[in-house]
Enzyme design. Structure first.
Site, PDB file in Angstrom:
ATOM      1  N   ASP A  37       0.874  -1.180   0.000  1.00 46.74           N
ATOM      2  CA  ASP A  37       0.000   0.000   0.000  1.00 46.74           C
ATOM      3  C   ASP A  37       0.909   1.228   0.000  1.00 46.74           C
ATOM      4  O   ASP A  37       2.108   1.113   0.292  1.00 46.74           O
ATOM      5  CB  ASP A  37      -0.890   0.009   1.264  1.00 46.74           C
ATOM      6  CG  ASP A  37      -2.200   0.764   1.065  1.00 46.74           C
ATOM      7  OD1 ASP A  37      -3.258   0.107   1.001  1.00 46.74           O
ATOM      8  OD2 ASP A  37      -2.166   2.010   0.949  1.00 46.74           O
ATOM      9  N   ASN A  90      -5.555  -4.530  -6.358  1.00 48.20           N
ATOM     10  CA  ASN A  90      -6.763  -3.990  -5.726  1.00 48.20           C
ATOM     11  C   ASN A  90      -6.701  -2.487  -5.459  1.00 48.20           C
ATOM     12  O   ASN A  90      -7.749  -1.844  -5.391  1.00 48.20           O
ATOM     13  CB  ASN A  90      -6.966  -4.759  -4.404  1.00 48.20           C
ATOM     14  CG  ASN A  90      -7.867  -4.032  -3.432  1.00 48.20           C
ATOM     15  OD1 ASN A  90      -9.093  -4.074  -3.567  1.00 48.20           O
ATOM     16  ND2 ASN A  90      -7.278  -3.340  -2.462  1.00 48.20           N
ATOM     17  N   TYR A 156     -13.140   7.136 -13.341  1.00 47.93           N
ATOM     18  CA  TYR A 156     -13.272   5.858 -12.622  1.00 47.93           C
ATOM     19  C   TYR A 156     -13.917   4.812 -13.523  1.00 47.93           C
ATOM     20  O   TYR A 156     -13.439   3.674 -13.623  1.00 47.93           O
ATOM     21  CB  TYR A 156     -14.105   6.087 -11.354  1.00 47.93           C
ATOM     22  CG  TYR A 156     -14.160   4.901 -10.414  1.00 47.93           C
ATOM     23  CD1 TYR A 156     -13.202   4.736  -9.414  1.00 47.93           C
ATOM     24  CD2 TYR A 156     -15.163   3.945 -10.515  1.00 47.93           C
ATOM     25  CE1 TYR A 156     -13.253   3.643  -8.549  1.00 47.93           C
ATOM     26  CE2 TYR A 156     -15.221   2.860  -9.659  1.00 47.93           C
ATOM     27  CZ  TYR A 156     -14.258   2.713  -8.672  1.00 47.93           C
ATOM     28  OH  TYR A 156     -14.324   1.632  -7.816  1.00 47.93           O
ATOM     29  N   LYS A 160     -12.093   1.436 -14.854  1.00 48.82           N
ATOM     30  CA  LYS A 160     -12.584   0.097 -14.472  1.00 48.82           C
ATOM     31  C   LYS A 160     -13.001  -0.713 -15.701  1.00 48.82           C
ATOM     32  O   LYS A 160     -12.791  -1.925 -15.743  1.00 48.82           O
ATOM     33  CB  LYS A 160     -13.729   0.225 -13.460  1.00 48.82           C
ATOM     34  CG  LYS A 160     -13.295   0.810 -12.105  1.00 48.82           C
ATOM     35  CD  LYS A 160     -12.235  -0.053 -11.409  1.00 48.82           C
ATOM     36  CE  LYS A 160     -11.950   0.407  -9.994  1.00 48.82           C
ATOM     37  NZ  LYS A 160     -10.914  -0.412  -9.326  1.00 48.82           N
ATOM     38  N   ILE A 189     -19.457  -1.097  -1.581  1.00 44.32           N
ATOM     39  CA  ILE A 189     -19.008  -1.869  -0.419  1.00 44.32           C
ATOM     40  C   ILE A 189     -18.671  -0.896   0.711  1.00 44.32           C
ATOM     41  O   ILE A 189     -18.045   0.151   0.465  1.00 44.32           O
ATOM     42  CB  ILE A 189     -17.744  -2.694  -0.780  1.00 44.32           C
ATOM     43  CG1 ILE A 189     -17.952  -3.520  -2.056  1.00 44.32           C
ATOM     44  CG2 ILE A 189     -17.318  -3.573   0.395  1.00 44.32           C
ATOM     45  CD1 ILE A 189     -19.007  -4.588  -2.008  1.00 44.32           C
ATOM     46  N   THR A 191     -16.540   0.489   2.835  1.00 49.19           N
ATOM     47  CA  THR A 191     -15.111   0.622   3.141  1.00 49.19           C
ATOM     48  C   THR A 191     -14.818   2.112   3.291  1.00 49.19           C
ATOM     49  O   THR A 191     -15.637   2.953   2.898  1.00 49.19           O
ATOM     50  CB  THR A 191     -14.230   0.083   2.005  1.00 49.19           C
ATOM     51  OG1 THR A 191     -14.343   0.993   0.896  1.00 49.19           O
ATOM     52  CG2 THR A 191     -14.614  -1.317   1.567  1.00 49.19           C
TER      53      THR A 191
HETATM   54  P1  NAP Z   1     -10.003   1.733   0.491  1.00 47.55           P
HETATM   55  O1  NAP Z   1     -10.606   1.215   1.758  1.00 47.55           O
HETATM   56  O2  NAP Z   1      -9.856   3.207   0.305  1.00 47.55           O
HETATM   57  O3  NAP Z   1      -8.606   0.986   0.269  1.00 47.55           O
HETATM   58  C1  NAP Z   1      -7.793   1.286  -0.828  1.00 47.55           C
HETATM   59  C2  NAP Z   1      -6.359   1.287  -0.368  1.00 47.55           C
HETATM   60  O4  NAP Z   1      -5.530   1.590  -1.525  1.00 47.55           O
HETATM   61  C3  NAP Z   1      -6.074   2.381   0.670  1.00 47.55           C
HETATM   62  O5  NAP Z   1      -5.262   1.888   1.694  1.00 47.55           O
HETATM   63  C4  NAP Z   1      -5.366   3.445  -0.154  1.00 47.55           C
HETATM   64  O6  NAP Z   1      -4.495   4.247   0.609  1.00 47.55           O
HETATM   65  C5  NAP Z   1      -4.581   2.570  -1.121  1.00 47.55           C
HETATM   66  N1  NAP Z   1      -4.072   3.328  -2.253  1.00 47.55           N
HETATM   67  C6  NAP Z   1      -4.580   4.462  -2.812  1.00 47.55           C
HETATM   68  N2  NAP Z   1      -3.793   4.879  -3.807  1.00 47.55           N
HETATM   69  C7  NAP Z   1      -2.761   4.001  -3.886  1.00 47.55           C
HETATM   70  C8  NAP Z   1      -1.612   3.909  -4.705  1.00 47.55           C
HETATM   71  N3  NAP Z   1      -1.357   4.833  -5.647  1.00 47.55           N
HETATM   72  N4  NAP Z   1      -0.756   2.873  -4.524  1.00 47.55           N
HETATM   73  C9  NAP Z   1      -0.996   1.954  -3.554  1.00 47.55           C
HETATM   74  N5  NAP Z   1      -2.052   2.004  -2.728  1.00 47.55           N
HETATM   75  C10 NAP Z   1      -2.932   3.016  -2.895  1.00 47.55           C
HETATM   76  O7  NAP Z   1     -10.872   1.254  -0.778  1.00 47.55           O
HETATM   77  P2  NAP Z   1     -11.676  -0.104  -1.088  1.00 47.55           P
HETATM   78  O8  NAP Z   1     -13.114   0.245  -1.105  1.00 47.55           O
HETATM   79  O9  NAP Z   1     -11.207  -1.226  -0.266  1.00 47.55           O
HETATM   80  O10 NAP Z   1     -11.264  -0.284  -2.627  1.00 47.55           O
HETATM   81  C11 NAP Z   1     -10.395  -1.295  -3.073  1.00 47.55           C
HETATM   82  C12 NAP Z   1     -10.667  -1.509  -4.551  1.00 47.55           C
HETATM   83  O11 NAP Z   1     -12.031  -1.897  -4.733  1.00 47.55           O
HETATM   84  C13 NAP Z   1     -10.452  -0.272  -5.421  1.00 47.55           C
HETATM   85  O12 NAP Z   1      -9.844  -0.642  -6.644  1.00 47.55           O
HETATM   86  C14 NAP Z   1     -11.868   0.220  -5.659  1.00 47.55           C
HETATM   87  O13 NAP Z   1     -11.987   0.957  -6.865  1.00 47.55           O
HETATM   88  C15 NAP Z   1     -12.602  -1.108  -5.736  1.00 47.55           C
HETATM   89  N6  NAP Z   1     -14.036  -0.993  -5.509  1.00 47.55           N
HETATM   90  C16 NAP Z   1     -14.514  -0.494  -4.341  1.00 47.55           C
HETATM   91  C17 NAP Z   1     -15.883  -0.366  -4.168  1.00 47.55           C
HETATM   92  C18 NAP Z   1     -16.500   0.195  -2.919  1.00 47.55           C
HETATM   93  O14 NAP Z   1     -17.699   0.501  -2.934  1.00 47.55           O
HETATM   94  N7  NAP Z   1     -15.769   0.343  -1.824  1.00 47.55           N
HETATM   95  C19 NAP Z   1     -16.763  -0.757  -5.208  1.00 47.55           C
HETATM   96  C20 NAP Z   1     -16.219  -1.285  -6.373  1.00 47.55           C
HETATM   97  C21 NAP Z   1     -14.853  -1.400  -6.524  1.00 47.55           C
HETATM   98  P3  NAP Z   1      -5.069   5.686   1.136  1.00 47.55           P
HETATM   99  O15 NAP Z   1      -6.193   5.370   2.075  1.00 47.55           O
HETATM  100  O16 NAP Z   1      -3.868   6.297   1.782  1.00 47.55           O
HETATM  101  O17 NAP Z   1      -5.555   6.405  -0.105  1.00 47.55           O
END
Ligand code: NAP
Length: 250
Positions: A37, A90, A156, A160, A189, A191
Site C-alpha cells: 500500500d 486492488n 473511474y 474500471k 461496499i 469501506t
Molecule cells: P479503500 O478502503 O480506500 O482501500 C484502498 C487502499 O488503496 C487504501 O489503503 C489506499 O491508501 C490505497 N491506495 C490508494 N492509492 C494508492 C496507490 N497509488 N498505490 C498503492 N495504494 C494506494 O478502498 P476499497 O473500497 O477497499 O477499494 C479497493 C478496490 O475496490 C479499489 O480498486 C476500488 O476501486 C474497488 N471498488 C470499491 C468499491 C467500494 O464501494 N468500496 C466498489 C467497487 C470497486 P489511502 O487510504 O492512503 O488512499
C-alpha cells in the site's frame, strides 16, 4: 477450507477495506502474503492482524501508479519468499466528481494512473515472476462500474472498464502457460473509500441501487477473490465476476 500453503501472494491496497480482507483471507489459508500500500501505518496494521491470527506476512510500501515501485514490489517478494503465485491488484481511488466537459485534467490523470495503469504495471512485473514460479493466478479488482456507466465519475468508469479489458487480454496471452487472470466487480461496499468521501444521505441512496437492500461487506468481496485465486477455480480465466447484491442484474 481451500489451502494456499506454499503459495506466495501480493495484495495491493491492503492497508484498508477490500485489500485488507483479501490479505487476511489469503493468510488464513496458509499463503505467505506481501501486504502492499502507499499507507505505511495501515499496511503495518494489516501485517499485525495477520500475525496475530497465526499467519505470515510482510509489508512493502509501493505506489501502484509507479512502474518502478511495482518492479521493486515483485523483487522484494522474490527476495523474501522466493516465488510469486497469486496477485490481487486492488489499490484504487474514487477520484473527483464532475461531468466530462468540466472534469479536472489532473484528476483524470491520477485516476487512470492508479486504477488502470496501476493494474497494468502490476501484471507487467508479476507475470514474469509467476512464469518462473510455475504458474499462478491474478485477480484484478474492477467494479460494477467496469460494466456500466454512472454520471460524474468518467475517469473511474473508464479505468474500471479498462481493467476488465486488460484482464481479458492478459488471460488470453497466458492461459496456456498456467496463469489465470480474472476480474471482480464489487457493487458499493462499506469501506473507507465510501465512508470517507460520501455523506450518510448519499450512502443511503446507494443502498437503494442494490436489489439485496444493503451495501456489501469487504469480506464478501474477499470470498470471491479468494476462490478465483485458488486452484478450485482452475478452469476459470478471462472472466468478470460481479459481487454486487444484484446491481447489474437490473
Ligand atoms: P479503500 O478502503 O480506500 O482501500 C484502498 C487502499 O488503496 C487504501 O489503503 C489506499 O491508501 C490505497 N491506495 C490508494 N492509492 C494508492 C496507490 N497509488 N498505490 C498503492 N495504494 C494506494 O478502498 P476499497 O473500497 O477497499 O477499494 C479497493 C478496490 O475496490 C479499489 O480498486 C476500488 O476501486 C474497488 N471498488 C470499491 C468499491 C467500494 O464501494 N468500496 C466498489 C467497487 C470497486 P489511502 O487510504 O492512503 O488512499
Amino acid at each position: 477450507m481451500t489451502n494456499l500453503r506454499n503459495k506466495v501472494a501480493i495484495v495491493t491496497g491492503a492497508a484498508s477495506g477490500i485489500g485488507r480482507e483479501v490479505a487476511l483471507k489469503y493468510a488464513e489459508a496458509g499463503a505467505q502474503v506481501v501486504v502492499s500500500d502507499i499507507d505505511e501505518a495501515g499496511g503495518n496494521d494489516t501485517v499485525v492482524l495477520i500475525k496475530k491470527a497465526g499467519g505470515e506476512a510482510i509489508f512493502v510500501q509501493a505506489d501502484v501508479s509507479s512502474a518502478a515501485d511495482n518492479e521493486r514490489l515483485v523483487n522484494e517478494t522474490l527476495i523474501t519468499y522466493g516465488a510469486l503465485h497469486i496477485a490481487c491488484n486492488n489499490a484504487g481511488i474514487g477520484g473527483p466528481q464532475g461531468p466530462v466537459g468540466e472534469y479536472p485534467i489532473d484528476g483524470w490523470d491520477k485516476v487512470i494512473g492508479i486504477n488502470l495503469s496501476g493494474v497494468f504495471y502490476g501484471m507487467r512485473y508479476q507475470i514474469p515472476a509467476m512464469l518462473k514460479s510455475g504458474g499462478g493466478a491474478v485477480v484484478n479488482i474492477a467494479s460494477i462500474l467496469g460494466q456500466a456507466g454512472t454520471p460524474g465519475s468518467s475517469a473511474y468508469v473508464a479505468a474500471k472498464h479498462g481493467v476488465v479489458g486488460l484482464t481479458k487480454s492478459a488471460a488470453l496471452e497466458y492461459s496456456a502457460q498456467g496463469i489465470r487472470v480474472n476480474s471482480v466487480g464489487p457493487g458499493y461496499i462499506k469501506t473507507p473509500l465510501l465512508t470517507k468521501n460520501l455523506t450518510d444521505d448519499v450512502i443511503q441512496s446507494l443502498v437503494a441501487l442494490h436489489p439485496i437492500g444493503r451495501l456489501g461487506e469487504a469480506s464478501e468481496v474477499a470470498e470471491l477473490v479468494f476462490w478465483l485465486s485458488s486452484d478450485n477455480a482452475s478452469f476459470v480465466t478471462g472472466a468478470y465476476y460481479a459481487v454486487d447484491g444484484g446491481y447489474l442484474a437490473q
